[in-house]
Design an enzyme around this catalytic site. Sequence first.
Site, PDB file in Angstrom:
ATOM      1  N   GLU A   1      76.084  10.731   9.990  1.00  0.00           N
ATOM      2  CA  GLU A   1      76.093  11.296  11.342  1.00  0.00           C
ATOM      3  C   GLU A   1      75.910  12.797  11.211  1.00  0.00           C
ATOM      4  OE1 GLU A   1      78.555  11.379  15.566  1.00  0.00           O
ATOM      5  OE2 GLU A   1      79.468  10.434  13.821  1.00  0.00           O
TER       6      GLU A   1
ATOM      7  N   CYS B   1      79.512   9.228  17.499  1.00  0.00           N
ATOM      8  CA  CYS B   1      79.647   9.820  18.831  1.00  0.00           C
ATOM      9  C   CYS B   1      78.392  10.556  19.259  1.00  0.00           C
ATOM     10  CB  CYS B   1      80.839  10.761  18.851  1.00  0.00           C
ATOM     11  SG  CYS B   1      82.430   9.917  18.765  1.00  0.00           S
TER      12      CYS B   1
ATOM     13  N   ASN C   1      78.634   2.522  20.551  1.00  0.00           N
ATOM     14  CA  ASN C   1      79.566   3.058  19.560  1.00  0.00           C
ATOM     15  C   ASN C   1      80.861   3.469  20.247  1.00  0.00           C
ATOM     16  OD1 ASN C   1      80.102   4.567  16.814  1.00  0.00           O
ATOM     17  ND2 ASN C   1      80.497   6.084  18.415  1.00  0.00           N
ATOM     18  N   GLU C   2      81.956   2.816  19.894  1.00  0.00           N
ATOM     19  CA  GLU C   2      83.295   3.197  20.337  1.00  0.00           C
ATOM     20  C   GLU C   2      83.433   3.327  21.858  1.00  0.00           C
ATOM     21  OE1 GLU C   2      84.834   6.576  18.290  1.00  0.00           O
ATOM     22  OE2 GLU C   2      84.487   5.722  16.312  1.00  0.00           O
TER      23      GLU C   2
END
Length: 822
Positions: free
Chosen positions: A54, A246, A377-378
Amino acid sequence: MSRKHVLLSAALAASLLVAVPGSGAAADTDYTLKIDATKKGPSIDDSMYGVFFEDINRAADGGLYAELVQNRSFEYDPADNASYHGLTSWAPHSGTVDLADDTGRMNERNRRYLKLGLPAGVINSGYNSGIAVQSGQRYDFSVWARADQAAQLTATITDPAGAALGDPVKVQVNGDGWTRYTGTIRAQKSTTTGRLLVTGGGTGTLRLDMVSLMPQDTFKGHGLRRDLAEKIAALKPGFVRFPGGCLVNTGSHYGYDAPNFERRRSYQWKDTIGPVEQRATNWNFWGYNQSYGLGYYEYFQFSEDIGAMPLPVVPALVTGCGQNRATDDPALLARHIQDTLDLIEFANGPADSTWGRKRAEMGHPKPFRLTHLGVGNEENLPDEFMARFTQFRDAINAKYPDITVVSNSGPDDTGGTFDRLWQLNKQAGVKMIDEHYYNSPSWFLENNNRYDSYDRNGPKVFLGEYASQDNRYFNALSEAAFMTGLERNADVVKLASYAPLLANEDYVQWRPDMIWFNNHASWGSASYEMQKLFMTNVGDHVVPSTASATPSTQAPITGAIGLSTWATAASYDDVSVTSASGQALFSDDFSGTDARWTKSGRGAWNVVNGAYVQSDAAAEDTLVTAGDKTWRDYTLNLKATKQSGREGFLVAFGVQDTGNYYWWNLGGWNNTQSAVEKAVGGAKSTLMTNGTRIDAGRTYDVRVEVRGRHVALFLDGQKWGEFTDDKLAEPFRQVVTRDLATGELIVKVVNAQDNAARTRIDLGVPVASTARATVLQGRPDDVNTEFSQPIRSRAEQVRVASSFTHTFPPNSVTFLRIRSRS
């Protein structure tokens, strides 16, 4: 990447709830390890262990992407970071230097450019302390330029005082149309504080954009920094998950698409391909600017270069990572679904397809063989996420039925979001679910059996992000103990990657991290060395084995009490502590001073109108404590009122010090949920969660009952929840696998304690008399740095037999490769 509050401390091992040898000070603890080498357990996929990249901690620009010029296209902007401006990392050297953003720009994605009123010049300072070059190495300079009159352009690498460190590049700029000019500089001296000096001679105006300095020596010639790429390749990863995290699914601060195309657009793969001068330059979720010089093509190319499966993640248009928004625009959702289909065509389509042609034009006619793709994602909104995920999944499966579409279970290892997402994923028939968690070392030692009870016929697990909360050797030991459980459950856990992968020591948004670097050096953390040991010694299938446990004792929860806030102003009153028998241990109605409370130094705590008030709504982790560390079996009562801010309040119990405690986090995570968290050595893990939110101006009655290791929590007289913290942090863990190519049993033993582990090993089959051993050993607080790497593996030869005794050193991980004769 989760936004769970993370506290770091050096005292990781000192106060763990660990299994301790019954003999107390014994130098050795005795164990048995029985291996049934005649049987076969779950098969282990070649792709089980991988890496997660990331763009966090400056992992791309100034990191893996080898470009040495920072802000090469002058697109830095205060909208991305309050400290930025168009000349960030640049300084005038001479003459008139201006920025322009007008119709004379190079293209719509590269809007700003530099205007030099000749003669004039500018200097770029690169990343970290400057531009690092090595004597004898060659560096390719390029620039897009135009001039209204013929101009002489010179580029030179200098030291901070302006002395040249190599022969300059000189080019003649002719014509007022944007043209790319190139040259090569050979460094004559090494430095880590270099500068790039670009000057223009003549008269008139010289315009510059996309000023670049790239080392010729990059990984496989594909533009990636060699030392970082080689460290990743040395792990022999089975997959590369990219580009986040994120970074992918949070959109911009203005939503998923900014008001204009150029600024604060969410991460979208089409912005990152094609000629670099035509790629977008964009805001990054982690607080800086990203150039997209490292884009989707480069991610696919790097995955291929290191023999890893590419695993891209695309946004599901439901935010995560502490944000809670979902798009309600059907056209926008449809466009992103089509973009995802186009991505698969870009990766796998023939060279004459629309997007396959673009891949071929970039230099790769053959497909990249994409097989897995993550959507989202999340996400913190389970139902909203699944409604959109299934639309992505169904569209992908309709056109590309062989692609495995990966869902996720939110930002934590437990709780309401986690449970709901697993329920919805099972109902939807999802094939693979991405789990994320960052927890304390004790959590990893306590949860080796996490996947033992997972449904063997349900969705498979992709453990896409996990790490123990620090970079000390004890963290790596706890991760190793946990990884033996991942391998034992290889029929459920199909993919796993430690996270994050990279961190520039001068630009850290998150830690721990696997590989650290600056502009001239890189080094693997203790966790890197541990991951490398596991990733290069996987085996083809599990061999059943059992080991004895460490003799253990468990003490009751003991400790003082505490009050805290996080980005919130709150008041507390009528605090009392009574023993289980009813004896008063503590009472404070704040009619006097706060002399009985110990402050951490954070926040603004004062007695105001008979209440204890923390008035700084921006301060975080403002813990104050009172009472006796030896208290046990007690009841804590108090009143709490949120005044203002993002969250609620935190009520601590079992407090030993500022790094070791429990707290009831009411209204945490931007007031989206509540939880009980346990801090050990400063690193926290979540014991239970609930969706409770806290209203400002309302006074809550809070009660915590501690009995032994059982805790019951009451809010306004109603039981909110209860838990028993009785898991043992077992320090002795093992797993055995078989390498079919070599015929070896790989016996993997973790001994995460200060005592040696004298172990009787019964293999049950005839074996060769010697075995290869690879050992990691160190002190729990050891940390690898640029200048010292105490945690490195060593190779040994050991004597073995079908039944033998081996002593595993204290705080060690040992891999024995034993050749079977049968």
